[in-house]
Scaffold this motif. Structure first.
Motif, PDB file in Angstrom:
ATOM      1  N   GLY A   1       0.782  -1.232   0.000  1.00 29.54           N
ATOM      2  CA  GLY A   1       0.000   0.000   0.000  1.00 29.54           C
ATOM      3  C   GLY A   1       0.810   1.276   0.000  1.00 29.54           C
ATOM      4  N   LEU A   2       2.117   1.172  -0.275  1.00 35.01           N
ATOM      5  CA  LEU A   2       2.972   2.356  -0.317  1.00 35.01           C
ATOM      6  C   LEU A   2       3.360   2.665  -1.757  1.00 35.01           C
ATOM      7  CD1 LEU A   2       4.734   4.577   1.015  1.00 35.01           C
ATOM      8  CD2 LEU A   2       6.560   2.871   1.211  1.00 35.01           C
ATOM      9  N   SER A   3       3.016   3.862  -2.229  1.00 33.01           N
ATOM     10  CA  SER A   3       3.470   4.365  -3.524  1.00 33.01           C
ATOM     11  C   SER A   3       4.436   5.511  -3.271  1.00 33.01           C
ATOM     12  CB  SER A   3       2.289   4.847  -4.371  1.00 33.01           C
ATOM     13  OG  SER A   3       1.402   3.785  -4.654  1.00 33.01           O
ATOM     14  N   VAL A   4       5.346   5.762  -4.214  1.00 32.45           N
ATOM     15  CA  VAL A   4       6.443   6.693  -3.980  1.00 32.45           C
ATOM     16  C   VAL A   4       6.537   7.700  -5.117  1.00 32.45           C
ATOM     17  CG1 VAL A   4       8.910   6.899  -3.470  1.00 32.45           C
ATOM     18  CG2 VAL A   4       7.682   4.809  -2.832  1.00 32.45           C
ATOM     19  N   VAL A   5       6.727   8.974  -4.771  1.00 30.47           N
ATOM     20  CA  VAL A   5       6.981  10.006  -5.765  1.00 30.47           C
ATOM     21  C   VAL A   5       8.473  10.341  -5.750  1.00 30.47           C
ATOM     22  CG1 VAL A   5       4.650  10.951  -5.591  1.00 30.47           C
ATOM     23  CG2 VAL A   5       6.467  11.892  -4.149  1.00 30.47           C
ATOM     24  N   ASN A   6       8.865  11.242  -6.622  1.00 32.21           N
ATOM     25  CA  ASN A   6      10.278  11.595  -6.747  1.00 32.21           C
ATOM     26  C   ASN A   6      10.753  12.437  -5.559  1.00 32.21           C
ATOM     27  OD1 ASN A   6      12.803  11.702  -7.903  1.00 32.21           O
ATOM     28  ND2 ASN A   6      12.118  12.594  -9.829  1.00 32.21           N
ATOM     29  N   ILE A   7      12.058  12.598  -5.452  1.00 30.94           N
ATOM     30  CA  ILE A   7      12.665  13.326  -4.339  1.00 30.94           C
ATOM     31  C   ILE A   7      12.170  14.772  -4.324  1.00 30.94           C
ATOM     32  CG2 ILE A   7      14.847  14.132  -3.345  1.00 30.94           C
ATOM     33  CD1 ILE A   7      16.176  11.702  -4.756  1.00 30.94           C
ATOM     34  N   ASP A   8      11.679  15.209  -3.168  1.00 29.59           N
ATOM     35  CA  ASP A   8      11.195  16.577  -2.932  1.00 29.59           C
ATOM     36  C   ASP A   8       9.969  16.937  -3.777  1.00 29.59           C
ATOM     37  OD1 ASP A   8      13.094  17.124  -0.994  1.00 29.59           O
ATOM     38  OD2 ASP A   8      14.499  18.061  -2.388  1.00 29.59           O
ATOM     39  N   ASN A   9       9.280  15.952  -4.321  1.00 29.06           N
ATOM     40  CA  ASN A   9       8.132  16.232  -5.196  1.00 29.06           C
ATOM     41  C   ASN A   9       6.857  16.405  -4.370  1.00 29.06           C
ATOM     42  OD1 ASN A   9       6.448  16.590  -7.373  1.00 29.06           O
ATOM     43  ND2 ASN A   9       6.515  14.456  -8.052  1.00 29.06           N
TER      44      ASN A   9
END
Length: 290
Positions: free
Chosen positions: A258-266
């Motif tokens: 259930g964890l999705s990730v965006v880019n650094i500092d996004n």
């Protein structure tokens, strides 16, 4: 739901007819001045650092194509990235969005752009978040919608707060209620459980977790909560995995579902994604209650 689908197809038809694009090419010195009368209202969360004098622009023309129909088409507004633009370009784009939607959102502002923007839009309502280097400008008649979506924003440490606030601003501008919880990282994990329990009891729809260093907190939270979690790696850190690289890789390698990730500092991307989820959930709740 069928009504929403029909509306979406109608928007696509308008898009093909180029009715949702707000093209705007303005020459220097020709940006539209605010026509509304009345006193200015400035809401600033913290005092701003003194802005340096604006440097003269080198371009002879300002070419911008603001997209005021984006929120109607996509559900998310256009956000002006201030870090890579001259102040005159930001002003031109902001005027285009204000004319089209009544609001302009600017992220990653350079310090020298803040004072000229506040001066240019002194007849408007201006909200400035100094820590996040973000600004929202509203026409006096603008009313922010409330969708019923609820977004939680958690930061691991105080150094992660600026990026977390950027995400919170975007979610708020998309109509969500935002509950922030700051400085509850894994170095003192006991600080997390009370605020997290309260957040879940208030039926949060999605949680953004901003973390730098080892980036462990999003995985911890994703393993505890029954709602989607968006990992927001920040560029806080040093050494081999510095500038957010270790945090990003750690979140991508999570074993917590259930964890999705965006880019650094996004923060903008995290805020938009969370608000899209929360607004869809709120829409489903409304349909169920009817």
């Amino acid at each position: 739901m069928n009504h929403e689908i029909d509306r979406q197809f109608e928007l696509f038809n308008q898009l093909l007819g180029d009715k949702l694009f707000g093209h705007n090419t303005l020459h220097m010195g020709q940006t539209e001045q605010a026509s509304e009368s009345g006193s200015s209202i400035h809401a600033s969360d913290t005092s701003l650092p003194p802005a340096s004098a604006a440097q003269p622009e080198t371009s002879s023309a300002i070419h911008t194509r603001p997209d005021p129909g984006r929120e109607q088409r996509k559900g998310a507004p256009e956000v002006i990235l201030g870090a890579t633009k001259e102040t005159a370009q930001i002003i031109s784009m902001a005027h285009g969005l204000l004319n089209g939607t009544g609001r302009a959102i600017i992220s990653r502002l350079r310090p020298e752009s803040i004072l000229p923007l506040q001066t240019e839009f002194q007849a408007y309502t201006v909200r400035t978040l100094a820590a996040a280097r973000a600004m929202a400008v509203y026409r006096p008649d603008y009313i922010r919608k409330e969708t019923g979506g609820h977004v939680g924003v958690i930061s691991a440490g105080t150094s992660d707060i600026p990026v977390a606030e950027e995400a919170a601003l975007i979610a708020e501008e998309m109509g969500c209620h935002v509950t922030p919880i700051y400085d509850v990282g894994v170095a003192g994990l006991h600080r997390l459980f009370g605020p997290l329990r309260e957040l879940l009891s208030n039926e949060v729809d999605v949680i953004i977790v901003a973390a730098g260093m080892d980036g462990a907190l999003p995985s911890v939270i994703a393993g505890l909560v029954p709602v989607p979690v968006i990992g927001l790696p920040t560029s806080i850190g040093y050494g081999l995995g510095g500038n957010g690289v270790a945090a990003l890789l750690s979140m991508l390698q999570t074993c917590a579902p259930g964890l999705s990730v965006v880019n650094i500092d996004n923060g903008v991307g995290a805020g938009i994604t969370a608000a899209l989820i929360a607004n869809r959930v709120a829409q489903a709740r409304e349909h169920q209650s009817q």
